[in-house]
Structures are given as C-alpha cells and as structure tokens.
Scaffold this active site. Structure first.
Site, short mmCIF file in Angstrom:
data_model
loop_
_atom_site.label_atom_id
_atom_site.label_comp_id
_atom_site.label_asym_id
_atom_site.label_seq_id
_atom_site.Cartn_x
_atom_site.Cartn_y
_atom_site.Cartn_z
CG ASP A 28 38.05 2.50 32.71
OD1 ASP A 28 38.75 1.65 33.56
OD2 ASP A 28 38.65 3.26 32.19
CE1 TYR A 73 43.38 -5.47 26.99
CE2 TYR A 73 45.26 -4.41 28.09
CZ TYR A 73 44.14 -4.52 27.84
OH TYR A 73 42.94 -3.48 28.29
CG ASP A 106 26.03 -6.15 22.58
OD1 ASP A 106 26.17 -7.05 23.16
OD2 ASP A 106 25.50 -6.15 21.24
CG ASP A 126 41.00 -2.22 29.72
OD1 ASP A 126 41.24 -1.45 30.90
OD2 ASP A 126 41.15 -1.43 28.66
CE LYS A 185 28.97 -8.52 19.39
NZ LYS A 185 27.90 -7.77 19.63
#
Ligand code: IPM
Ligand code: MG
Length: 367
Positions: free
Chosen positions: A255, A146, A227, A251, A195
């Site tokens: 959701d 970001y 993942d 983020d 990751k």
C-alpha cells in the site's frame, strides 16, 4: 488461442473496473486473433447477499476450472455495512483468503512503477521522484499471521486475543525461489524484508533466503528490517528492484509503494501458484464511497489483465500492447480524478472510468 477466464467483479467499484478491463481484453483479442470465454462468479459481499457466505464451493470450482481469474475488489464500508456485523469467517475478506488458500496462490507479485507521466502525482520530493522507481514486491500470500490460529478468550476477567505467526521452511523457500527467479528477468537484486531483530519467524526467513541465494550467484541479496524498509520506500524508492517479504509486511508495504506511484489506482497484482494458473487483481480495495459513480481509476485492473496475459498465457506482445496503451493515454494527458490530486489542471483532461476504458481499448495496437 482460447482464453478461459473466470471474472469476479465483486463489490464497490469492482464491477465498474472489471467491465473496463474486459473492454480492453476484448480489443486485444480482436486485434491479435484470440478468443475469450468469460464466466462470472460471486465473491465477497455480493455472495453473502445471495448465498449467505462470501464464497461458495461451486464458485471455487469455477475459479479452479478456468485458466485464470480476473478480479475487481471485494468488501464494503467496515463501519456501516451489515456484512461486518457477521462473524469474521463470514465477512467479504474471508472469501478472498479462502480463494487464495484453496488455489494455493502463495506468490503475490505487486509491481510498483512510477510512470514518468505521473511524476506530478507522486507525493515525494521532486528530487526523489525525478529519479523514478521500478520495483516488484514479492509478497508471500498463504502463510504467516493471515492463516495462523487465532482466538479471543476471557482470561482472568478480561478478553485476550491471540493471532499466531507461523512459517515453515518450505513456505519460505518456494517464495524465495520465485523472487530470485523474477529478479533474473529484472535488475538482479533482491532485498528481503523481515523483523529478524525480534521475530523467530523472521530469523528462519533470513536463514532460508540465504540458502536459496546460493543457487543464484548472479543475483545480489540484501536483508532489510521492515521498519527501515517503510522509511526507505519514501526516502529513496529507486534503490529497490525485487522486494521479498512475508504476508503481513507485504500487505502494508505494497500500500505504501502504491501511494508513491501517484495513486493506489495504478497498482496491479498477480497471485500465482506453481502452475500457470493465476488470480489477477488490482492491489486497491473496493472504494465503496465512490462506487457506482463511474469515477474510479480502472488502470490497476487493466494492468492486472496485462499481467494475466504475460504470466498465465505467455502472450508478451499482447501484454505489451496494454502497457503501451496505458502509457499513451497518460502521455496524452487523460486522467481519472484520483490522478489529479484533487485539483483541476489545464494540462490534463479529466475522464470517467468508462471513458478511460474506451481510450485504452482504442489504443491497442499489434505492432
Ligand atoms: C490486499 C488486501 C487483502 C489483504 C484484504 C482485503 C484481506 O488488503 O490484497 O492487500 O490483506 O491481503
Ligand atoms: Mg492490502
């Protein structure tokens, strides 16, 4: 106690849901004998319309001057709104990112809890939702993709876009400390998501998180690849207590976590720095398609106000009174339309955004 709160109603459904959160907060103050002084500021599209920028320096100063900021939502329809014809640094979301960075709000707490009353609205298999879940996503909020340098340039006759993902040890350490601290007040388990099989930033993340863990022998730590985490969230969300992760992964995963609580309209959030100051906002967006119709779910914003009472003002009983009111209203069968899965159900009473606010305010008790 005197509470100085700067409000950012914002765009889309923002003004409606903030109005209901204020209604509930006002009732809490009546019942518990506190005084609130509100100040509204513009941020997002509404600020672009008035000032030409998504956040002015005066608005930042007003936010900094308060004890806490309560926000609705910002932004519009990215395909049709003229705000998205502007260059990226002048679009609504840039205002929010600037505010997070200017106030150093590096720790974003996003609790995802399945209310027993909402099990029917949970899209997971019954055997999975029956177990329930109660997790807290601790998302790093001022670093990573970001805030790294980005550019789009022409190379060898074609456009090439570059976004950089940067994490400093100190940035990882401070968010890891927040995660372990909060885990101690919960079920003493941290799952750190990265990751590390691909990214250097994730390998550094893992190393620093391991170092911080040494100071918390009473808290368990597990690492999980992002993942796999996305899969585990829908397979068995009950395994998660505190989920610690970087900005972009947080983020996306938040959701996903919000959807399995029954509706994205249920998820509050707190963005904190190293002081008691905080920015409190629902995790959902501005839902421009339903704005102004009085059908939005105000609960995520109301619960964000409860987080504000707890984290900024240390008013636990007052925060409990809001959370209990939410439980009571759900128990009595009141639902905004998002919680009904599109279908009418004789067990439930469909209510508007403002009616939901009235019902919640009526149920605030000092007991
Ligand atoms: C969120 C939102 C923001 C983010 C957007 C509006 C910039 O999606 O708070 O999750 O990506 O952080
Ligand atoms: Mg998001």
């Amino acid at each position: 106690m005197k509470l100085r709160i700067t409000c950012i109603p914002g765009d889309g459904i923002g003004p409606e849901i903030v109005r209901e959160a204020k209604k509930v907060l006002d009732k809490v103050c009546d019942v518990f004998g506190h005084e609130i002084v509100y100040k509204d500021i513009l941020m997002g599209g509404c600020s672009i319309d008035v000032h030409g920028v998504p956040l002015t320096d005066e608005a930042i100063a007003d936010a900094k001057g308060a004890d806490a900021v309560l926000m609705g939502s910002i932004g519009g329809n990215t395909s049709t709104s003229p705000w998205y014809k502007l260059e990226p640094s002048l679009r609504p979301e840039a205002g929010l990112l600037k505010l997070r960075k200017s106030l150093n709000l590096f720790a974003n707490l996003r609790p995802a809890y399945l209310y027993p009353q909402l099990k029917d609205a949970c899209p997971l298999k019954e055997a999975t939702s029956a177990k329930g879940f109660d997790m807290l996503i601790m998302r790093e909020l001022t670093g990573g993709l970001y805030f790294g340098d980005r550019k789009t340039e022409e190379v060898d006759g074609e456009l090439v876009a570059t976004d950089t993902l940067v994490y400093r040890e100190s940035e990882i350490r401070r968010i890891a400390i927040k995660a372990f601290d909060v885990a101690r007040k919960r079920r003493c388990s941290v799952i750190s998501v990265d990751k590390a099989n691909v990214l250097d930033s994730s390998r550094l993340w893992r190393k620093v998180v391991e170092e911080v863990k040494k100071d918390y022998p009473d808290v368990t730590l597990e690492h999980m690849l992002v993942d796999n985490c996305a899969m585990q969230l829908v397979k068995d969300p009950s395994q998660f207590d505190v989920v610690l992760t970087e900005n972009m992964f947080g983020d996306i995963l938040s959701d996903e976590a919000s959807m399995i609580t029954g509706s994205i309209g249920m998820l509050p959030s707190a963005s904190l720095n190293d002081t008691s100051f905080g920015l409190y906002e629902p995790s959902h967006g501005s839902a421009p398609d339903i704005a102004g119709k009085d059908i939005a779910n105000p609960i995520a914003t109301v619960l964000s106000a409860a987080m504000m009472l707890r984290y900024t003002f240390n008013l636990d009983k007052e925060a409990d009174s809001i959370e209990n009111a939410v439980r009571a209203v759900l128990e009595e069968g009141y639902r905004t339309t998002d919680l009904l899965n599109g279908g009418e159900n004789p067990r439930f009473t469909l209510v508007s955004c403002s009616k939901m606010g009235d019902l919640l305010a009526e149920r605030i008790r000092n007991s």
